[in-house]
Design an enzyme around this catalytic site. Sequence first.
Site, short mmCIF file in Angstrom:
data_model
loop_
_atom_site.label_atom_id
_atom_site.label_comp_id
_atom_site.label_asym_id
_atom_site.label_seq_id
_atom_site.Cartn_x
_atom_site.Cartn_y
_atom_site.Cartn_z
N SER A 143 0.51 -1.04 0.23
CA SER A 143 -0.46 -0.06 -0.22
C SER A 143 0.87 1.49 0.01
O SER A 143 1.55 1.28 -0.85
CB SER A 143 -0.82 0.36 0.79
OG SER A 143 -1.85 0.50 1.02
N ASP A 297 -9.78 -3.15 -5.00
CA ASP A 297 -9.08 -2.22 -4.61
C ASP A 297 -8.98 -0.88 -5.25
O ASP A 297 -8.54 -0.68 -6.74
CB ASP A 297 -7.60 -3.28 -4.63
CG ASP A 297 -6.62 -2.26 -3.74
OD1 ASP A 297 -7.19 -1.31 -3.29
OD2 ASP A 297 -5.32 -2.27 -3.66
N HIS A 327 -8.48 -5.10 -0.79
CA HIS A 327 -6.82 -4.57 -0.39
C HIS A 327 -6.84 -5.13 0.88
O HIS A 327 -7.51 -5.09 1.77
CB HIS A 327 -7.47 -3.33 -0.62
CG HIS A 327 -5.69 -2.10 -0.06
ND1 HIS A 327 -4.91 -2.12 -0.84
CD2 HIS A 327 -5.13 -1.70 1.01
CE1 HIS A 327 -3.75 -0.74 -0.31
NE2 HIS A 327 -4.76 -1.21 0.63
#
Length: 357
Positions: A143, A297, A327
Amino acid sequence: AAVAEWLGLMHYMEVMQVMGRAEYTAPASDGNVTVTDTSFSGVPVRLFVPRKEAAGLRRAVLYFHGGGWCVGDAGMKPYDDLTRLTSNKLNAVVVSVNYRLAPKHHFPAQFEDVYSATKFFLQSNVLSQYKVDPNRVCVAGDSAGGNLAAAVAQQLSEDPEVKTQLKAQALIYPALQALDLQSPSYKENKDDPLLSRPLMVRFWSEYFTADTSLREAMASNRHIPASSSHLFEFANWSSLLPAEMRKGHPYTTPTYGSPELARKYPGMLDVRAAPLLASSAQLRRLPPTYVLTCGHDVLRDDGVMYAARLRAAGVPLAHRHFKEAFHGAMMFISSLGELAVGHRLLNSYIEWLDENL
């Protein structure tokens, strides 16, 4: 967090940080790995050194945690589990970096911390101290940490002070651009419970400033000035995404915003914050790359577009897309409950590192 902020009790991200601290675990060595909290060039790191003897010099991974540049910690149990397992599986030294966080610290503080820690570790005397092969070092992150890993890899390839170059980089559902926050994946997953579009917009804006005017402009996708229109070619999903991901999403010309925001907060157009904006010449200098993306995501398109650009630049690439995954799935491997999809992502990441590092 939203209620506490609305009541004026605490900043949204500070509430999130308090919640994250509930997941903190102290450094604990085990039969396989020695774990210590220390610092590299003044930056806190959690260090994992295998106990098992190696036939020669070891591999090493520098890992940058996720959390939107605002939350997260190398000591959170999901990250401690992940980096400990990486060290154990690969018999590798793992350096998990604790960089400064927003809202107290804004860009480029987060980048500067991970870059400083990485450069420190890459010094020949430090590598020698931990018996690490200088030809087998990787940066990785998920991320926001994937964003930082990509930015560090780009910067290292151009830094004349760095004598040891990376063997590889691994980017797990990375955030890579803040130009277009209305790509197909941002629209399709806008209400995702773990990372919604409003939350990602908040993360991006907090990375650069506490000024709510930037967040409001980003929310309406009107934050890039016309003078920076040339940058959209690097994030043009109509040409960089495969047809099945573009389906049902006609591309429209960007709506430009006030140049004042870009003058006040130039970080959003800085390649160190948005690695997707790197030129093809910059990309060609990068090491073999692993990119992991998930179907559910908002950041899916960032990773897919970067993979397309890396492939076009001739960078050895492994793009693993998990259509059914979401995610943050790789964090659900132990502490928050076993999830099979999390283990599929984890195994893909570890197997690639084992083969390429």
